[in-house]
Design a protein around this motif. Structure first.
Motif, PDB file in Angstrom:
ATOM      1  N   THR A  39      -2.433   5.535   5.994  1.00 47.97           N
ATOM      2  CA  THR A  39      -1.375   4.915   5.189  1.00 47.97           C
ATOM      3  C   THR A  39      -0.490   5.984   4.554  1.00 47.97           C
ATOM      4  O   THR A  39       0.744   5.824   4.480  1.00 47.97           O
ATOM      5  CB  THR A  39      -1.980   4.026   4.090  1.00 47.97           C
ATOM      6  OG1 THR A  39      -2.705   2.960   4.687  1.00 47.97           O
ATOM      7  CG2 THR A  39      -0.896   3.449   3.193  1.00 47.97           C
ATOM      8  N   VAL A  40      -1.098   7.070   4.096  1.00 50.07           N
ATOM      9  CA  VAL A  40      -0.318   8.162   3.509  1.00 50.07           C
ATOM     10  C   VAL A  40       0.622   8.762   4.553  1.00 50.07           C
ATOM     11  O   VAL A  40       1.802   9.009   4.281  1.00 50.07           O
ATOM     12  CB  VAL A  40      -1.258   9.247   2.938  1.00 50.07           C
ATOM     13  CG1 VAL A  40      -0.450  10.449   2.435  1.00 50.07           C
ATOM     14  CG2 VAL A  40      -2.109   8.684   1.816  1.00 50.07           C
TER      15      VAL A  40
ATOM     16  N   VAL B 239       1.279   4.540  -2.808  1.00 49.51           N
ATOM     17  CA  VAL B 239       1.372   5.969  -2.534  1.00 49.51           C
ATOM     18  C   VAL B 239       2.586   6.568  -3.230  1.00 49.51           C
ATOM     19  O   VAL B 239       2.501   7.606  -3.893  1.00 49.51           O
ATOM     20  CB  VAL B 239       1.449   6.228  -1.014  1.00 49.51           C
ATOM     21  CG1 VAL B 239       1.692   7.713  -0.735  1.00 49.51           C
ATOM     22  CG2 VAL B 239       0.170   5.761  -0.328  1.00 49.51           C
TER      23      VAL B 239
ATOM     24  N   ASN C  74      -6.060   4.373   2.741  1.00 46.14           N
ATOM     25  CA  ASN C  74      -6.638   5.295   3.721  1.00 46.14           C
ATOM     26  C   ASN C  74      -5.634   6.379   4.087  1.00 46.14           C
ATOM     27  O   ASN C  74      -4.439   6.294   3.769  1.00 46.14           O
ATOM     28  CB  ASN C  74      -7.141   4.549   4.960  1.00 46.14           C
ATOM     29  CG  ASN C  74      -6.056   3.696   5.607  1.00 46.14           C
ATOM     30  OD1 ASN C  74      -4.934   4.140   5.782  1.00 46.14           O
ATOM     31  ND2 ASN C  74      -6.408   2.468   5.959  1.00 46.14           N
ATOM     32  N   VAL C  75      -6.124   7.412   4.776  1.00 49.12           N
ATOM     33  CA  VAL C  75      -5.285   8.570   5.093  1.00 49.12           C
ATOM     34  C   VAL C  75      -4.109   8.169   5.983  1.00 49.12           C
ATOM     35  O   VAL C  75      -2.986   8.667   5.815  1.00 49.12           O
ATOM     36  CB  VAL C  75      -6.129   9.669   5.771  1.00 49.12           C
ATOM     37  CG1 VAL C  75      -5.243  10.841   6.193  1.00 49.12           C
ATOM     38  CG2 VAL C  75      -7.224  10.164   4.833  1.00 49.12           C
TER      39      VAL C  75
ATOM     40  N   ARG D 178      -5.736  13.372   2.399  1.00 53.05           N
ATOM     41  CA  ARG D 178      -6.971  12.687   2.023  1.00 53.05           C
ATOM     42  C   ARG D 178      -7.079  12.545   0.507  1.00 53.05           C
ATOM     43  O   ARG D 178      -7.495  11.495   0.003  1.00 53.05           O
ATOM     44  CB  ARG D 178      -8.182  13.428   2.572  1.00 53.05           C
ATOM     45  CG  ARG D 178      -9.518  12.748   2.261  1.00 53.05           C
ATOM     46  CD  ARG D 178     -10.663  13.396   3.023  1.00 53.05           C
ATOM     47  NE  ARG D 178     -10.463  13.299   4.460  1.00 53.05           N
ATOM     48  CZ  ARG D 178     -10.736  12.210   5.177  1.00 53.05           C
ATOM     49  NH1 ARG D 178     -11.228  11.128   4.575  1.00 53.05           N
ATOM     50  NH2 ARG D 178     -10.537  12.187   6.480  1.00 53.05           N
TER      51      ARG D 178
ATOM     52  N   ALA E 265      -4.770   9.858  -0.602  1.00 45.75           N
ATOM     53  CA  ALA E 265      -5.313   8.552  -0.209  1.00 45.75           C
ATOM     54  C   ALA E 265      -6.408   8.095  -1.164  1.00 45.75           C
ATOM     55  O   ALA E 265      -6.438   6.929  -1.580  1.00 45.75           O
ATOM     56  CB  ALA E 265      -5.856   8.621   1.221  1.00 45.75           C
TER      57      ALA E 265
ATOM     58  N   GLN F  88       0.822  -1.210   0.000  1.00 51.03           N
ATOM     59  CA  GLN F  88       0.000   0.000   0.000  1.00 51.03           C
ATOM     60  C   GLN F  88       0.855   1.258   0.000  1.00 51.03           C
ATOM     61  O   GLN F  88       0.538   2.239  -0.681  1.00 51.03           O
ATOM     62  CB  GLN F  88      -0.943  -0.006   1.205  1.00 51.03           C
ATOM     63  CG  GLN F  88      -2.058  -1.034   1.092  1.00 51.03           C
ATOM     64  CD  GLN F  88      -3.161  -0.802   2.096  1.00 51.03           C
ATOM     65  OE1 GLN F  88      -2.913  -0.388   3.221  1.00 51.03           O
ATOM     66  NE2 GLN F  88      -4.393  -1.053   1.688  1.00 51.03           N
TER      67      GLN F  88
END
Length: 273
Positions: A47-48, A18, A44-45, A35, A38, A14
């Protein structure tokens, strides 16, 4: 810069998505929120934020600032003339569109474009659906392809109206879906419905990880990176014209000539002598 840091970090799948997004769309990443990144990367946020920290930044804001600096420096480094134009928005937009066109002309995309043209050519009928600014290239595709003699319709209006067109599709039909920027639930559901009805589904999207791709037979990735937060439709329109160029080459299509004759008979054109 990102590749070097990612190589040391040992990122998961993941986080790699990004980094791939930021590498492909540095202009977008230079100004986007966590956001927005993402949503476009399909994660999801958190993860960023974690990805930024794994790359040795304090968080997303710190990574974004570094990315913006690298991107602006690259504009100057790649073209000495850009030193005088780096703050000219029009020049930056034209350079970005040039980069988008170069990116969209990949062998994978070209193969998909040819398959989409063949699907439209052999389809009983084709329905085109989109939302928002995708209406521009969608209108170009449906209008010109119909002039070439293909039964192709742009399903417009609210999702309830679009659902009528898609629900009447069947095997042997073709559904073309154009998605620009954010994906609506309605467009995702309509794409799934077309797939369930047995239609060949072709998707034009800017996201490698778009949820639409799961329902698609053919996918073309069209970068929409523009200046600041304004997306560019240049690459997507170019893909539409590439599809149309293939359709125009098909033999046995006399529709365009008949339409020209009808226009003349109705005296619709005010051509100058």
């Amino acid at each position: 810069m990102l590749a070097a840091r990612a190589g040391r970090a040992g990122l998961g799948s993941q986080a790699e998505r990004v980094v791939q997004l930021l590498t492909q769309m540095p202009q977008f990443g230079s100004y986007a929120s966590a956001r927005e990144v993402a949503e476009r990367a399909g994660v999801n946020v958190s993860t960023v934020v974690r990805t930024a920290q794994q790359l040795d930044f304090d968080g997303w804001s710190d990574l974004r600032s570094a990315l913006r600096a690298e991107y602006l420096d690259s504009l100057v480094a790649t073209d000495p003339k850009s030193r005088d134009l780096s703050n000219d928005v029009a020049a930056r937009m034209l350079r970005q569109d040039t980069a988008n066109l170069a990116a969209v002309a990949s062998p994978t995309n070209l193969a998909a474009i040819n398959r989409i043209a063949e699907a439209i050519r052999t389809a009983r009928r084709t329905v085109v659906i989109t939302t928002g600014s995708g209406a521009g290239p969608a209108q170009v595709l449906s209008y010109l392809a119909s002039i070439y003699g293909y039964d192709i319709r742009l399903a417009t209006g609210p999702a309830t109206s679009q659902a009528v067109s898609v629900s009447q599709m069947e095997e042997g039909d073709c559904l073309v879906v154009l998605n620009v920027w954010r994906l609506t639930r309605a467009l995702r559901g309509l794409t799934q419905l077309g797939h369930a009805r047995g239609a060949t589904v072709a998707v034009l999207t800017d996201l490698q990880s778009s949820p639409l791709n799961a329902s698609a037979d053919h996918v073309v990735i069209t970068p929409i990176e523009g200046v600041e937060r304004t997306p560019s439709l240049t690459a997507m329109v170019a893909v539409v014209h590439a599809i149309l160029a293939q359709l125009e080459q098909s033999a046995g299509r006399s529709s365009a000539g008949l339409i020209e004759q009808a226009w003349e008979a109705l005296d619709l054109m005010d051509d100058q002598p």
